[in-house]
Write a protein that holds these residues in place. Sequence first.
Motif, PDB file in Angstrom:
ATOM      1  N   HIS A  55       0.898  -1.155   0.000  1.00 40.81           N
ATOM      2  CA  HIS A  55       0.000   0.000   0.000  1.00 40.81           C
ATOM      3  C   HIS A  55       0.936   1.204   0.000  1.00 40.81           C
ATOM      4  O   HIS A  55       1.822   1.305   0.857  1.00 40.81           O
ATOM      5  N   LEU A  56       0.761   2.112  -0.938  1.00 36.13           N
ATOM      6  CA  LEU A  56       1.621   3.285  -1.016  1.00 36.13           C
ATOM      7  C   LEU A  56       1.710   3.964   0.344  1.00 36.13           C
ATOM      8  O   LEU A  56       0.691   4.230   0.981  1.00 36.13           O
ATOM      9  N   HIS A  57       2.922   4.195   0.800  1.00 32.67           N
ATOM     10  CA  HIS A  57       3.124   4.918   2.044  1.00 32.67           C
ATOM     11  C   HIS A  57       4.498   5.575   2.039  1.00 32.67           C
ATOM     12  O   HIS A  57       5.408   5.119   1.363  1.00 32.67           O
ATOM     13  N   TRP A  58       4.588   6.667   2.760  1.00 31.86           N
ATOM     14  CA  TRP A  58       5.828   7.426   2.878  1.00 31.86           C
ATOM     15  C   TRP A  58       6.208   7.490   4.350  1.00 31.86           C
ATOM     16  O   TRP A  58       5.327   7.607   5.209  1.00 31.86           O
ATOM     17  N   HIS A  59       7.485   7.419   4.622  1.00 32.96           N
ATOM     18  CA  HIS A  59       8.014   7.577   5.974  1.00 32.96           C
ATOM     19  C   HIS A  59       8.691   8.945   6.048  1.00 32.96           C
ATOM     20  O   HIS A  59       9.462   9.300   5.159  1.00 32.96           O
ATOM     21  N   ILE A  60       8.399   9.678   7.099  1.00 33.65           N
ATOM     22  CA  ILE A  60       9.096  10.934   7.383  1.00 33.65           C
ATOM     23  C   ILE A  60       9.778  10.704   8.723  1.00 33.65           C
ATOM     24  O   ILE A  60       9.110  10.435   9.729  1.00 33.65           O
ATOM     25  N   VAL A  61      11.106  10.753   8.714  1.00 33.22           N
ATOM     26  CA  VAL A  61      11.861  10.353   9.900  1.00 33.22           C
ATOM     27  C   VAL A  61      12.930  11.380  10.254  1.00 33.22           C
ATOM     28  O   VAL A  61      13.361  12.178   9.414  1.00 33.22           O
ATOM     29  N   SER A  62      13.358  11.314  11.516  1.00 36.57           N
ATOM     30  CA  SER A  62      14.453  12.126  12.006  1.00 36.57           C
ATOM     31  C   SER A  62      15.025  11.468  13.249  1.00 36.57           C
ATOM     32  O   SER A  62      14.334  10.716  13.932  1.00 36.57           O
ATOM     33  N   GLY A  63      16.275  11.747  13.513  1.00 40.51           N
ATOM     34  CA  GLY A  63      16.916  11.223  14.716  1.00 40.51           C
ATOM     35  C   GLY A  63      17.640   9.922  14.456  1.00 40.51           C
ATOM     36  O   GLY A  63      17.835   9.497  13.318  1.00 40.51           O
ATOM     37  N   GLU A  64      18.031   9.295  15.542  1.00 43.09           N
ATOM     38  CA  GLU A  64      18.776   8.042  15.461  1.00 43.09           C
ATOM     39  C   GLU A  64      17.861   6.883  15.101  1.00 43.09           C
ATOM     40  O   GLU A  64      16.698   6.833  15.500  1.00 43.09           O
ATOM     41  N   ARG A  65      18.415   5.944  14.342  1.00 42.31           N
ATOM     42  CA  ARG A  65      17.682   4.728  14.033  1.00 42.31           C
ATOM     43  C   ARG A  65      17.658   3.865  15.292  1.00 42.31           C
ATOM     44  O   ARG A  65      18.680   3.650  15.913  1.00 42.31           O
ATOM     45  N   THR A  66      16.464   3.397  15.674  1.00 48.72           N
ATOM     46  CA  THR A  66      16.336   2.630  16.908  1.00 48.72           C
ATOM     47  C   THR A  66      16.401   1.133  16.656  1.00 48.72           C
ATOM     48  O   THR A  66      16.311   0.683  15.560  1.00 48.72           O
TER      49      THR A  66
END
Length: 110
Positions: free
Chosen positions: A99-110
Motif C-alpha cells: 500500500h503506497l506509504h511514505w516515511h518521514i523520519v528524524s533522529g537516530e535509528r532505533t
Amino acid sequence: MMTQDFYCNEVLNGKTKVDVVWETDQVLAYHHTRPYYDHHIVVIPKIHIQSFISQEEENNDELLWEMMRVIKKIAADMLAQTGSSKIVTNLGSYQDSKHLHWHIVSGERT
C-alpha cells in the motif's frame, strides 16, 4: 496471491489504533506503530494504491499532490523541531506492506 496490506487491513479499518498527526479527506499521517527512528511518521492515502509506481496513480494525480502537500508540511515541522528530516518510500521487495506509504523520519535509528 494475496498481498499483505497493513494499512487497509489494520489502520484504515480501525483495528489498529494510531496517533494521528495530520488528516484530510484523502490522506492520513500518523506516528509509526513500531518506529525505526526517534521521530517516525507514516503518510498513507485513504484508498488502496499498490505503490508509488503502480498504474493506479495515473488516475490519482490530485491525491498524490495532496499527499505531497501533507508530507511537505510534516517534513518542514520535523525539520523545525529536530534540525533534520528524511522522506522515504519503498518499492519492490523493500516494500513490506503493498500500500503506497511514505516515511518521514528524524533522529537516530532505533
